[in-house]
Each structure stands twice: as C-alpha cells, then as structure tokens.
Scaffold this active site. Structure first.
Site, short mmCIF file in Angstrom:
data_model
loop_
_atom_site.label_atom_id
_atom_site.label_comp_id
_atom_site.label_asym_id
_atom_site.label_seq_id
_atom_site.Cartn_x
_atom_site.Cartn_y
_atom_site.Cartn_z
N HIS A 282 0.91 -1.27 0.00
CA HIS A 282 -0.08 0.08 0.04
C HIS A 282 0.89 1.15 0.02
CE1 HIS A 282 -3.47 -2.47 0.60
NE2 HIS A 282 -2.94 -3.13 1.61
N HIS B 10 -0.58 -6.70 -5.36
CA HIS B 10 -0.47 -7.89 -4.56
C HIS B 10 0.29 -9.13 -5.60
CE1 HIS B 10 -2.53 -12.18 -4.96
NE2 HIS B 10 -2.09 -12.02 -3.59
N ASN C 105 1.57 -13.47 -4.99
CA ASN C 105 1.98 -14.54 -4.23
C ASN C 105 2.10 -15.83 -5.07
OD1 ASN C 105 -0.28 -16.85 -3.97
ND2 ASN C 105 -1.22 -14.76 -3.85
N HIS D 116 0.66 -5.97 -17.20
CA HIS D 116 0.10 -7.06 -18.14
C HIS D 116 1.25 -7.36 -18.89
CE1 HIS D 116 -4.19 -8.13 -16.68
NE2 HIS D 116 -4.16 -6.46 -16.47
N GLY E 159 -4.34 -22.19 11.46
CA GLY E 159 -3.67 -21.82 12.73
C GLY E 159 -2.32 -20.84 12.67
#
Length: 296
Positions: free
Chosen positions: A122, A132, A134, A166, A279
């Site tokens: 950000h 973003h 990943n 792109h 978790g």
C-alpha cells in the site's frame, strides 16, 4: 519418490525465500532513492522482520516463516513480504473443502505441507498503485500443485500502467505455454471480482491454482518465472508515478479504494481463509490489510 519430493519441497521453499530477499532489497532501494515529495525528508523505510509460527492442534511445532513489514516509508505506507513453510493436519472444514475440489486422497488422509511467498504493498502516493503477489507450492499425500499470481490495484487508473504490468506478466507466462497468459488473466478477472460491489478490485493480472501438469520441474520453473516477472511489472509503474503531486481528494479516493481491498481480502481471499483456518500467525495472515481505509 519420497526422497525426491522432499528435495523438491526444499527447493521450492528455498526459492520463495530467495525471491523474498530480492523484493525486499528492491523495495528498500526505492526508499533510498526517493528524494522528492512530502515524505522525502524522513528516513528511508526499512523492513522489520518477525519470525512466525504455526502451532498444531496438539501443541507441537508445525513450521512457520518470516514476516517482513515496512511502515511509514517514503514510497510505501505499508508493505509486507511474507514467506512461510508449514505442515501438519488439516482441520475438518479445510479437509472437506479440498476433498470437494477433488484432491486425491484428501477424504481419508488430511496431512499437508505448504510453502510460499505473499506480498501486498500500500503506497503513500495515491497515483502509485497498490499491488499483490503470491506464489506457493502445496502438497498432500495424494497430490501436489502450485498456485499464485499478481494483480495491480490502482485507485487512480492509467491505461499505460495497466498495459505495462500485464505485458510483464505475459512475458513471464509465454515461455511456458502460448495459452497461459490468456487463461490465467481470465482466471484473475474472475477471482479478483467482488460480487457484492459488482466490480473488480483492481485492473487484474494473472491468477492460477491447482497447477499440476504432471511435470514438477516445468511447473516449478513456471512458478519461478511468475515470481521473477513481478519486479519488472511493478517497479517501472512505481518509479513513474511516485513523484506525481496529489490532492486531498486523491488521498480520499485512495482510502475508499483500500476499503474495497480490505473487503475482498476478508470475505473472499482463499489465502486469508486458509491461513486463519490452519492456525498460522494471524498477524502474518492479515498483513495484507491497509494501514488506513475509509468507507463512504
């Protein structure tokens, strides 16, 4: 086969850490060279690193990773670059979800291993887009696959920035299949869509999941090239826009757009759901959320 897969897991985990190191260095380099604008007089931003852990249901160590977050920099208002390698047994809900997706053996054996890198940035300047990225590898006793991608999230859109981003992602896809970019761009357009707002969260990119052609080396090479494409996709856009002047109205527009981003990540994002359900460290999972946001 088990020894081979163990070696492949180790190579994938090491690559995600290597990519993390490259990106962190590049982002701190942007901070060092920012010499104009309202934040230039401050110290260049630096990443703070925290070890993260995953605790199994029986209390045993189930892996972890490294959370790297920069706050209040000259260029980046908040950026996180996390890597993790975790393992254990999936909870009932996650196991049922994967079984429903057709993961072989998941209905009887809930063991898993996963490793990956996750990045969200950000920006201080509203003209510089959030982003973003990943990539990850997932293993179960019955299957393995890769997934990931990257997408650009400007609050003020520039067609040339979208085209540049792109083009770089396409360059990462093309050596691996003539149809890869078009297929994974369309998947990103579908995946990063916010149904309750009837709009996309940004200008897209690529997204893929459950990627297993049967050739681990080829699929790993593709995932590496997706990671390598990220900096050439994002750095030129950032360097072009980071000195653009902005108004209070521009900043307000950015904060509203961040609210849209937060809604998506909390309601729809697979990675957020998986991390919380299994978790993993909640701070690391929720690293993607912006430091400030606004709703109208």
């Amino acid at each position: 086969m088990s020894d081979l897969m163990d070696d492949q897991k180790a190579r994938a985990s090491a690559w995600f850490r290597e990519l993390r190191d490259q990106i962190v260095a590049a982002f701190e380099g942007l901070e060092d060279t920012q010499e104009t604008g309202p934040f230039a007089s401050g110290s260049p931003g630096r990443f703070e690193m925290t070890r993260t852990t995953r605790t199994a249901e029986d209390g045993s160590d189930a892996g972890g990773g490294l959370m790297s977050v920069m706050r209040g920099g000259r260029v980046f208002e908040k950026v996180g670059v996390n890597v993790s390698t975790v393992h254990g047994t999936l909870g009932a809900a996650a196991q049922q979800s994967m079984a429903a997706r057709g993961v072989p053996g998941m209905d009887t054996d809930p063991r898993f291993w996963a490793s990956g890198i996750s990045l969200v940035a950000h920006m201080q300047n509203p003209h510089t887009p959030a982003v973003h990225m990943n990539t990850r590898m997932f293993w179960t006793p019955g299957a393995w696959w890769f997934g990931g991608g990257a997408d650009l999230n400007p609050c003020i859109e520039y067609d040339e920035d979208t085209a540049q981003f792109h083009a770089a992602m396409k360059a990462g896809c093309d050596p691996h299949g003539a149809e890869y970019y078009d297929r994974f761009k369309a998947w990103a357009d579908e995946y990063f869509y916010i149904p309750h707002r009837n709009r996309a969260r940004g200008v897209g990119g690529i997204f893929y999941d459950d990627h297993n052609t049967g050739d681990w080396e080829a699929d790993f090479a593709f995932t590496q090239d997706v990671g390598r494409a990220f900096l050439p996709a994002f750095l030129p856009v950032t360097e072009k826009r980071r000195d653009t002047g902005w108004t209070d109205a521009d900043k307000d527009r950015q904060l509203v757009h961040r609210g849209l981003y937060a809604e998506y990540n909390l309601v729809y994002d697979r990675g957020t759901k998986f991390g919380l359900a299994t978790g993993h460290d909640a701070n690391a999972v929720l690293m993607s959320l912006p430091p400030m946001a606004k709703w109208v």
